[in-house]
Design a protein around this motif. Structure first.
Motif, mmCIF file in Angstrom:
data_model
loop_
_atom_site.group_PDB
_atom_site.id
_atom_site.type_symbol
_atom_site.label_atom_id
_atom_site.label_comp_id
_atom_site.label_asym_id
_atom_site.label_seq_id
_atom_site.Cartn_x
_atom_site.Cartn_y
_atom_site.Cartn_z
ATOM 1 N N PHE A 186 12.058 -41.386 -4.448
ATOM 2 C CA PHE A 186 13.174 -40.578 -4.737
ATOM 3 C C PHE A 186 14.083 -41.124 -5.640
ATOM 4 N N GLU A 187 14.759 -40.421 -6.566
ATOM 5 C CA GLU A 187 15.668 -41.052 -7.326
ATOM 6 C C GLU A 187 16.970 -40.002 -7.795
ATOM 7 N N THR A 188 18.188 -40.405 -7.788
ATOM 8 C CA THR A 188 19.352 -39.553 -8.440
ATOM 9 C C THR A 188 20.190 -40.616 -8.987
ATOM 10 N N ARG A 189 21.299 -40.026 -9.560
ATOM 11 C CA ARG A 189 22.420 -40.858 -9.938
ATOM 12 C C ARG A 189 23.675 -40.068 -9.807
ATOM 13 N N VAL A 190 24.857 -40.880 -9.899
ATOM 14 C CA VAL A 190 26.055 -40.241 -9.833
ATOM 15 C C VAL A 190 26.427 -39.825 -11.489
ATOM 16 N N GLY A 191 27.078 -38.863 -11.814
ATOM 17 C CA GLY A 191 27.574 -38.226 -12.925
ATOM 18 C C GLY A 191 26.368 -37.452 -13.737
ATOM 19 N N PRO A 192 26.347 -37.803 -15.090
ATOM 20 C CA PRO A 192 25.290 -36.803 -15.725
ATOM 21 C C PRO A 192 23.951 -37.137 -15.470
ATOM 22 N N VAL A 193 23.084 -36.001 -15.172
ATOM 23 C CA VAL A 193 21.797 -36.254 -14.752
ATOM 24 C C VAL A 193 20.970 -35.564 -15.703
ATOM 25 N N MET A 194 21.222 -34.196 -16.225
ATOM 26 C CA MET A 194 20.441 -33.449 -17.142
ATOM 27 C C MET A 194 21.538 -32.915 -18.295
ATOM 28 N N SER A 195 20.989 -32.746 -19.468
ATOM 29 C CA SER A 195 21.836 -32.539 -20.532
ATOM 30 C C SER A 195 21.972 -31.036 -20.595
ATOM 31 N N ALA A 196 23.095 -30.731 -21.546
ATOM 32 C CA ALA A 196 23.171 -29.453 -21.977
ATOM 33 C C ALA A 196 22.201 -29.094 -23.036
ATOM 34 N N GLU A 197 21.972 -27.784 -23.163
ATOM 35 C CA GLU A 197 21.125 -27.657 -24.523
ATOM 36 C C GLU A 197 21.935 -26.106 -25.226
ATOM 37 N N ASP A 198 21.842 -26.492 -26.526
ATOM 38 C CA ASP A 198 22.703 -25.518 -27.223
ATOM 39 C C ASP A 198 21.336 -25.229 -28.412
ATOM 40 N N ILE A 199 21.402 -24.054 -28.695
ATOM 41 C CA ILE A 199 20.446 -23.307 -29.574
ATOM 42 C C ILE A 199 21.061 -22.929 -30.940
ATOM 43 N N PHE A 200 20.552 -23.443 -32.158
ATOM 44 C CA PHE A 200 21.062 -22.915 -33.239
ATOM 45 C C PHE A 200 20.223 -22.305 -34.227
ATOM 46 N N GLU A 201 20.594 -21.430 -35.223
ATOM 47 C CA GLU A 201 20.081 -20.839 -36.363
ATOM 48 C C GLU A 201 21.001 -21.053 -37.352
ATOM 49 N N ILE A 202 20.501 -21.502 -38.433
ATOM 50 C CA ILE A 202 21.254 -21.444 -39.719
ATOM 51 C C ILE A 202 20.484 -20.771 -40.787
ATOM 52 N N VAL A 203 21.001 -19.710 -41.155
ATOM 53 C CA VAL A 203 20.483 -18.769 -42.366
ATOM 54 C C VAL A 203 21.253 -19.028 -43.666
ATOM 55 N N LEU A 204 20.282 -19.406 -44.607
ATOM 56 C CA LEU A 204 20.492 -19.630 -46.161
ATOM 57 C C LEU A 204 20.142 -18.331 -46.723
ATOM 58 N N ARG A 205 20.892 -17.841 -47.742
ATOM 59 C CA ARG A 205 20.692 -16.535 -48.335
ATOM 60 C C ARG A 205 20.979 -16.950 -49.848
ATOM 61 N N GLY A 206 20.031 -16.614 -50.588
ATOM 62 C CA GLY A 206 20.149 -16.781 -51.974
ATOM 63 C C GLY A 206 19.610 -15.639 -52.953
ATOM 64 N N LEU A 207 18.836 -15.880 -53.923
ATOM 65 C CA LEU A 207 18.158 -15.204 -54.817
ATOM 66 C C LEU A 207 16.846 -15.728 -55.103
ATOM 67 N N GLY A 208 15.730 -15.119 -54.651
ATOM 68 C CA GLY A 208 14.219 -15.610 -54.668
ATOM 69 C C GLY A 208 13.837 -15.048 -56.313
ATOM 70 N N GLY A 209 12.814 -15.789 -56.584
ATOM 71 C CA GLY A 209 12.026 -15.393 -57.914
ATOM 72 C C GLY A 209 10.680 -16.123 -58.143
ATOM 73 N N HIS A 210 10.376 -16.069 -59.197
ATOM 74 C CA HIS A 210 9.038 -16.673 -59.828
ATOM 75 C C HIS A 210 9.238 -18.248 -59.611
ATOM 76 N N ALA A 211 7.974 -18.583 -59.256
ATOM 77 C CA ALA A 211 8.125 -20.288 -59.113
ATOM 78 C C ALA A 211 8.065 -21.001 -60.569
ATOM 79 N N ALA A 212 7.789 -20.182 -61.501
ATOM 80 C CA ALA A 212 7.615 -20.791 -62.820
ATOM 81 C C ALA A 212 9.325 -21.008 -63.244
ATOM 82 N N ARG A 213 10.022 -20.060 -62.591
ATOM 83 C CA ARG A 213 11.635 -19.930 -63.317
ATOM 84 C C ARG A 213 12.627 -20.189 -62.255
#
Length: 386
Positions: free
Chosen positions: A172-199
């Motif tokens: 058996f184990e436990t502790r005072v104070g912080p025991v397990m963490s928060a979980e935050d989820i993130f998504e970062i979307v980058l938008r540009g202009l795609g094109g030919h790999a040669a240009r």
């Protein structure tokens, strides 16, 4: 009242656990599990059994004596979208879903405690048995609270537990104070202009910008937060709309962040937005940051930790009771209840040979069932002493 034979109860609990394991259900879809739990609680003679709390949650109420103080004991019921790799006769019968986190064992433990307390008593007051759906989503506790849990079934404090692979059975184990963490989820979307790999000069491709962004996100923990604060920022996916000979015009970076204080969570989000905007400017693309908080940090109340250790002393061998050395970076939506009442979350051994949680070969160790049931009983009797 007659005392229940613990060996007989262990066999009974094992049967319940195997039945639940063979019929796992995901998220809020725990209809069969909830019906099983409710039927058992009624069979044990509880004073009230409420179904459909927060969608598919179950709350059982047991009253003894004249006391009005109430405590809550909580178990989670949901399984995971994982295909089980097991030859056990009770292996999952629902393809693609399995009890890979031991919630079948947690449910069986709390049912065992309900039977013991209903038949043996030994307390003065009210015990609420909370069986919660959708813990893995981080949505079940909130759903029950939003459905009026605290108003309909009030209680003064709450206790929960989780099995822990690597920790020996009977420990058996436990502790005072912080025991397990928060979980935050993130998504970062980058938008540009795609094109030919040669240009590449003719557009604003997003892959190089995304790579730079992934690298720079690592500086949030290493350079922008205090070393005294435990935190993790993990990029888990990088998705683009490019192909072998086409540069992408869109890139999505997904991941999660873990921390133990709300101030740290806020600073991670702030720094992530600063970095994303800076990279977007440098690479001539646009950035959009979506940041959500799925789990909040779980922090144990000091008085109730002392109570938990005292109760554990009546169940576990003295040398098998320990203070957890550090908080765990995984998350638990039991923390949502602690926004309303003080509580304590503890860990019980699932065996040193146990597969990890969320692994396709994991199985709850039935030798731990009685330890969990007896701990629930001990803490109820201690907090509601006659």
């Amino acid at each position: 009242m007659a005392e229940i034979d613990r060996d007989v109860l262990k066999l009974e609990m094992t049967g319940w656990r195997h039945d639940l394991h063979a019929h796992p259900e995901f998220g809020f879809e725990v209809e069969r599990t909830a019906a099983f739990v409710a039927a058992k609680l009624r069979e044990f003679g509880l004073d009230d059994v409420a179904e459909g709390v927060g969608g598919t949650g179950v709350v059982g109420t047991l009253k003894r004596g004249s006391g009005n103080r109430a405590i809550a004991l909580r178990a989670d019921m949901d399984a995971l979208r994982i295909s089980e790799q097991s030859a056990a006769p009770y292996r999952s019968g629902n393809p693609g879903i399995m009890h890979a986190c031991g919630h079948d064992g947690h449910t069986a433990m709390l049912l065992g405690a309900a039977k013991l307390l209903a038949e043996e008593g030994g307390f003065d007051g009210i015990v609420r048995f909370i069986f919660q759906p959708a813990e893995e989503w981080g949505k079940g506790a909130l759903a029950m609270l939003d459905d009026g849990l605290m108003q309909r079934f009030p209680f003064d404090e709450i206790f929960g537990l989780h099995n822990m692979p690597g920790l020996p059975i009977g420990h058996f184990e436990t502790r005072v104070g912080p025991v397990m963490s928060a979980e935050d989820i993130f998504e970062i979307v980058l938008r540009g202009l795609g094109g030919h790999a040669a240009r590449p000069h003719s557009g604003q491709e997003t892959l190089v910008a995304a790579c730079a962004l992934v690298t720079n996100l690592q500086t949030i923990v290493s350079r922008r937060l205090s070393p005294a604060d435990i935190s993790v920022v993990s990029v888990t996916e990088l998705i683009t709309d490019g192909t072998r000979n086409a540069l992408p015009g869109l890139a999505r970076i997904l991941g999660d962040a873990r921390s133990f204080r709300s101030e740290v969570s806020a600073e991670i989000e702030c720094q992530m937005r600063i970095i994303a905007e800076g990279i977007a400017t440098a690479y001539n693309v646009a950035a959009e940051v979506n940041y959500t908080r799925e789990f909040v940090p779980l922090r144990n109340d000091a008085e109730l930790v002392d109570a938990a250790f005292a109760a554990a002393g009546t169940v576990f061998e003295p040398g098998n009771i320990a203070v957890a050395r550090e908080p765990k970076p995984a998350s638990e939506d039991f923390a949502r209840f602690l926004d309303h009442v003080p509580g304590c979350f503890v860990f019980l051994g699932n065996g040193e040979a146990s597969a990890p949680l969320h692994n396709s070969s994991y199985d709850f160790n039935d030798d731990g069932l009685l330890f969990g049931a007896n701990f629930h009983v001990a803490i109820a009797r201690q907090r509601l002493a006659t």
